[in-house]
Design an enzyme around this catalytic site. Structure first.
Site, PDB file in Angstrom:
ATOM      1  N   LYS A  14     -10.906 -13.342  -7.574  1.00  0.00           N
ATOM      2  CA  LYS A  14     -10.490 -12.386  -8.592  1.00  0.00           C
ATOM      3  C   LYS A  14      -9.844 -13.107  -9.771  1.00  0.00           C
ATOM      4  O   LYS A  14      -9.372 -14.215  -9.588  1.00  0.00           O
ATOM      5  CB  LYS A  14      -9.548 -11.347  -7.979  1.00  0.00           C
ATOM      6  CG  LYS A  14      -8.112 -11.841  -7.778  1.00  0.00           C
ATOM      7  CD  LYS A  14      -7.229 -10.714  -7.276  1.00  0.00           C
ATOM      8  CE  LYS A  14      -5.948 -11.199  -6.727  1.00  0.00           C
ATOM      9  NZ  LYS A  14      -4.936 -11.695  -7.641  1.00  0.00           N
ATOM     10  N   ASP A  43     -11.195 -12.581  -0.988  1.00  0.00           N
ATOM     11  CA  ASP A  43      -9.905 -11.901  -1.088  1.00  0.00           C
ATOM     12  C   ASP A  43      -9.090 -12.578  -0.002  1.00  0.00           C
ATOM     13  O   ASP A  43      -9.355 -12.373   1.185  1.00  0.00           O
ATOM     14  CB  ASP A  43     -10.059 -10.400  -0.802  1.00  0.00           C
ATOM     15  CG  ASP A  43      -8.731  -9.680  -0.943  1.00  0.00           C
ATOM     16  OD1 ASP A  43      -7.742 -10.141  -0.326  1.00  0.00           O
ATOM     17  OD2 ASP A  43      -8.650  -8.675  -1.669  1.00  0.00           O
ATOM     18  N   HIS A  44      -8.151 -13.405  -0.383  1.00  0.00           N
ATOM     19  CA  HIS A  44      -7.564 -14.283   0.634  1.00  0.00           C
ATOM     20  C   HIS A  44      -6.791 -13.509   1.707  1.00  0.00           C
ATOM     21  O   HIS A  44      -6.550 -14.024   2.781  1.00  0.00           O
ATOM     22  CB  HIS A  44      -6.741 -15.413   0.004  1.00  0.00           C
ATOM     23  CG  HIS A  44      -5.373 -15.043  -0.464  1.00  0.00           C
ATOM     24  ND1 HIS A  44      -5.153 -14.315  -1.596  1.00  0.00           N
ATOM     25  CD2 HIS A  44      -4.139 -15.322   0.038  1.00  0.00           C
ATOM     26  CE1 HIS A  44      -3.847 -14.164  -1.770  1.00  0.00           C
ATOM     27  NE2 HIS A  44      -3.196 -14.764  -0.793  1.00  0.00           N
ATOM     28  N   GLY A  47      -8.370 -13.384   5.000  1.00  0.00           N
ATOM     29  CA  GLY A  47      -8.325 -14.596   5.828  1.00  0.00           C
ATOM     30  C   GLY A  47      -7.019 -14.700   6.606  1.00  0.00           C
ATOM     31  O   GLY A  47      -6.839 -15.627   7.396  1.00  0.00           O
ATOM     32  N   GLU A  82       7.679  -9.189  -2.626  1.00  0.00           N
ATOM     33  CA  GLU A  82       7.995 -10.578  -2.958  1.00  0.00           C
ATOM     34  C   GLU A  82       9.367 -10.614  -3.607  1.00  0.00           C
ATOM     35  O   GLU A  82       9.723  -9.693  -4.348  1.00  0.00           O
ATOM     36  CB  GLU A  82       6.962 -11.146  -3.940  1.00  0.00           C
ATOM     37  CG  GLU A  82       5.709 -11.627  -3.249  1.00  0.00           C
ATOM     38  CD  GLU A  82       4.740 -12.338  -4.189  1.00  0.00           C
ATOM     39  OE1 GLU A  82       3.890 -13.086  -3.689  1.00  0.00           O
ATOM     40  OE2 GLU A  82       4.816 -12.126  -5.413  1.00  0.00           O
ATOM     41  N   HIS A 106      -5.956  -6.758  -2.345  1.00  0.00           N
ATOM     42  CA  HIS A 106      -5.386  -7.103  -1.043  1.00  0.00           C
ATOM     43  C   HIS A 106      -5.012  -5.873  -0.199  1.00  0.00           C
ATOM     44  O   HIS A 106      -5.404  -5.748   0.956  1.00  0.00           O
ATOM     45  CB  HIS A 106      -4.129  -7.974  -1.209  1.00  0.00           C
ATOM     46  CG  HIS A 106      -4.351  -9.206  -2.044  1.00  0.00           C
ATOM     47  ND1 HIS A 106      -5.540  -9.872  -2.084  1.00  0.00           N
ATOM     48  CD2 HIS A 106      -3.511  -9.921  -2.854  1.00  0.00           C
ATOM     49  CE1 HIS A 106      -5.441 -10.926  -2.892  1.00  0.00           C
ATOM     50  NE2 HIS A 106      -4.222 -10.972  -3.374  1.00  0.00           N
ATOM     51  N   ARG A 210       2.543  -0.490   8.659  1.00  0.00           N
ATOM     52  CA  ARG A 210       3.357   0.344   9.547  1.00  0.00           C
ATOM     53  C   ARG A 210       2.622   1.655   9.805  1.00  0.00           C
ATOM     54  O   ARG A 210       2.389   2.431   8.875  1.00  0.00           O
ATOM     55  CB  ARG A 210       4.693   0.618   8.857  1.00  0.00           C
ATOM     56  CG  ARG A 210       5.775   1.220   9.708  1.00  0.00           C
ATOM     57  CD  ARG A 210       7.074   1.317   8.904  1.00  0.00           C
ATOM     58  NE  ARG A 210       7.601   0.005   8.573  1.00  0.00           N
ATOM     59  CZ  ARG A 210       8.393  -0.718   9.360  1.00  0.00           C
ATOM     60  NH1 ARG A 210       8.790  -0.239  10.514  1.00  0.00           N
ATOM     61  NH2 ARG A 210       8.803  -1.910   8.983  1.00  0.00           N
ATOM     62  N   GLN A 234       3.095 -11.294   7.432  1.00  0.00           N
ATOM     63  CA  GLN A 234       3.837 -12.481   7.035  1.00  0.00           C
ATOM     64  C   GLN A 234       5.214 -12.099   6.551  1.00  0.00           C
ATOM     65  O   GLN A 234       5.388 -10.969   6.102  1.00  0.00           O
ATOM     66  CB  GLN A 234       3.104 -13.246   5.923  1.00  0.00           C
ATOM     67  CG  GLN A 234       2.997 -12.458   4.624  1.00  0.00           C
ATOM     68  CD  GLN A 234       2.113 -13.110   3.585  1.00  0.00           C
ATOM     69  OE1 GLN A 234       1.053 -13.619   3.889  1.00  0.00           O
ATOM     70  NE2 GLN A 234       2.546 -13.108   2.343  1.00  0.00           N
ATOM     71  N   ASP A 263       6.844  -6.201  22.124  1.00  0.00           N
ATOM     72  CA  ASP A 263       6.833  -7.179  21.035  1.00  0.00           C
ATOM     73  C   ASP A 263       5.876  -8.340  21.291  1.00  0.00           C
ATOM     74  O   ASP A 263       5.975  -9.014  22.303  1.00  0.00           O
ATOM     75  CB  ASP A 263       8.273  -7.707  20.879  1.00  0.00           C
ATOM     76  CG  ASP A 263       8.440  -8.663  19.705  1.00  0.00           C
ATOM     77  OD1 ASP A 263       7.432  -9.040  19.073  1.00  0.00           O
ATOM     78  OD2 ASP A 263       9.583  -9.035  19.423  1.00  0.00           O
TER      79      ASP A 263
HETATM   80  C1  BG6 Z   1      -2.236 -13.305  -5.373  1.00  0.00           C
HETATM   81  C2  BG6 Z   1      -1.524 -12.626  -6.511  1.00  0.00           C
HETATM   82  O1  BG6 Z   1      -3.544 -12.815  -5.259  1.00  0.00           O
HETATM   83  O2  BG6 Z   1      -1.543 -13.087  -4.150  1.00  0.00           O
HETATM   84  C3  BG6 Z   1      -0.082 -13.115  -6.581  1.00  0.00           C
HETATM   85  O3  BG6 Z   1      -2.194 -12.916  -7.742  1.00  0.00           O
HETATM   86  C4  BG6 Z   1       0.600 -12.957  -5.239  1.00  0.00           C
HETATM   87  O4  BG6 Z   1       0.651 -12.416  -7.581  1.00  0.00           O
HETATM   88  C5  BG6 Z   1      -0.236 -13.612  -4.142  1.00  0.00           C
HETATM   89  O5  BG6 Z   1       1.868 -13.601  -5.331  1.00  0.00           O
HETATM   90  C6  BG6 Z   1       0.366 -13.364  -2.767  1.00  0.00           C
HETATM   91  O6  BG6 Z   1      -0.315 -14.131  -1.816  1.00  0.00           O
HETATM   92  P1  BG6 Z   1       0.407 -14.603  -0.467  1.00  0.00           P
HETATM   93  O7  BG6 Z   1      -0.676 -15.220   0.348  1.00  0.00           O
HETATM   94  O8  BG6 Z   1       1.499 -15.540  -0.857  1.00  0.00           O
HETATM   95  O9  BG6 Z   1       0.965 -13.352   0.150  1.00  0.00           O
END
Ligand code: BG6
Length: 356
Positions: A14, A43-44, A47, A82, A106, A210, A234, A263
């Protein structure tokens, strides 16, 4: 281009355009160059270990598969938080905003995995067909189902506000926080709110899914607290289920209940190396497995959900509410959670023994 036995696979990341139309333009420019099976739209989040685990948990366990519906589930929350702001990336971020940056891709991918019907098989096309079907059942989001925010300096002044960043245009109305409530228009999910929440400069860093179940009021009444299945993507991968248990031993509580958890904290249970999301996905691409990459029709369906709202935001029709960096975001977001049926339960906080 390879000749003979070679192959070519192209990974693209993206931004895939800014809305339905520009994304379609990008797709049509790629079409004459590569066939769809050669294109791997990454779209990471697909993964990430716990995101990849959603299908296994849902479809390899009868206990989950049979209760995964509106009869049993009250609401679903997918949260991305974040602590850092957009420092240094303000220029990029300002032209995209949090919905395009994190939610349309995401969090919507996670939603598709949580909401999709059972695929016919585990092959890439069956899974992606099921994801497309659920994405197409979601109505485009409206202003009424959305709370936007933009962070200002933190209480102690240590984190500057979004507009204090010199790379951000003065007076920008770009949202750095959004909560969006979506509904999936099918029998399985009739009336169940799916709440996607994402924000920069919040009080915590975490990605959590959740699933809150409905009340089980007879015969324990409110003493039987709601079950919740929590998938923590995470940090510290974990999955746990909040359950009401008999308080062990002799208790003065007449109903004798106590909230605890089943858990599965990965660090304690599995001593294995969990690869980074990109490691897993690049490996899958080399192996030619497209399951965890975004197909063209899937991308289009995801854009259609957000494009009308994004256009309203771009035209300045939706103004973000200020929230202090380091806070939970605008209070209006918490109000929307409550009005969606979410019950916050005091008393129990997940705290892994071996938190990393
Ligand atoms: C990216 C966004 O795709 O994903 C960022 O552009 C964001 O703004 C990041 O911080 C978050 O990725 P991860 O793997 O650290 O949760």
């Amino acid at each position: 281009m390879p000749t003979g036995d070679g192959w070519i696979r192209v990974i693209i990341e993206k931004p895939f355009g800014r809305d339905t139309e520009t994304s379609a333009q990008l797709s049509s420019k790629l079409e004459p160059l590569f066939s769809e099976p050669q294109i791997f739209r990454i779209d990471h989040y697909l993964g990430k270990e716990m995101v990849q685990n959603i299908l296994t948990v849902r479809f390899a366990n009868r206990i989950f598969n049979s209760i995964w519906n509106a009869q049993n589930i009250s609401n679903v929350q997918i949260t991305f938080k974040e602590t850092i702001g957009t420092e240094g990336r303000g220029g990029y971020f300002d032209s995209f905003g949090i919905i395009r940056d994190v939610i349309q891709n995401h969090l919507t991918q996670i939603l598709a995995l949580v909401g999709m019907g059972k695929p016919n098989s585990l092959d890439a096309e069956s899974i992606r067909d099921a994801k497309v079907a659920v994405l197409r059942s979601i109505e485009p989001v409206t202003k009424e189902n959305c709370v936007l925010g933009q962070y200002t300096a933190s209480e102690d002044g240590k984190i500057p506000g979004y507009l204090d960043d010199p790379t951000v245009p003065k007076g920008s109305k770009c949202p750095t926080f959004a909560m969006i409530r979506l509904f999936i228009n099918n029998d399985q999910w009739d009336g169940v709110p799916f709440i996607l929440k994402a924000g920069k400069a919040l009080e915590d860093k975490a990605v959590v899914i959740r699933i809150q179940f409905k009340d089980e009021l007879r015969p324990y009444g409110e003493a039987a607290q709601r079950n919740e299945l929590v998938i923590r993507a995470q940090p510290s991968e974990a999955m746990y289920i909040k359950i009401t248990n008999k308080a062990p031993g002799i208790t003065e509580d007449l109903r004798g209940t106590h909230q605890t958890e089943l858990d599965l904290t990965y660090h304690s249970r599995y001593g294995v190396y969990i690869p980074d999301a990109y490691e897993s996905l690049i490996n899958e691409c080399i192996l030619g497995n497209s399951t965890n990459f975004v197909r063209k029709d899937e991308l289009d369906a995801a854009w259609k959900i957000f494009t009308p709202l994004l256009h309203q935001i771009d035209q300045g029709h939706v103004t973000p509410i200020p929230y202090k960096a380091g806070s939970r975001g605008p209070k209006e977001a918490d109000e929307m959670l409550i009005s969606s049926g979410f019950k916050y339960q005091e008393g129990y906080k997940w705290s892994p023994q071996n938190k990393l």
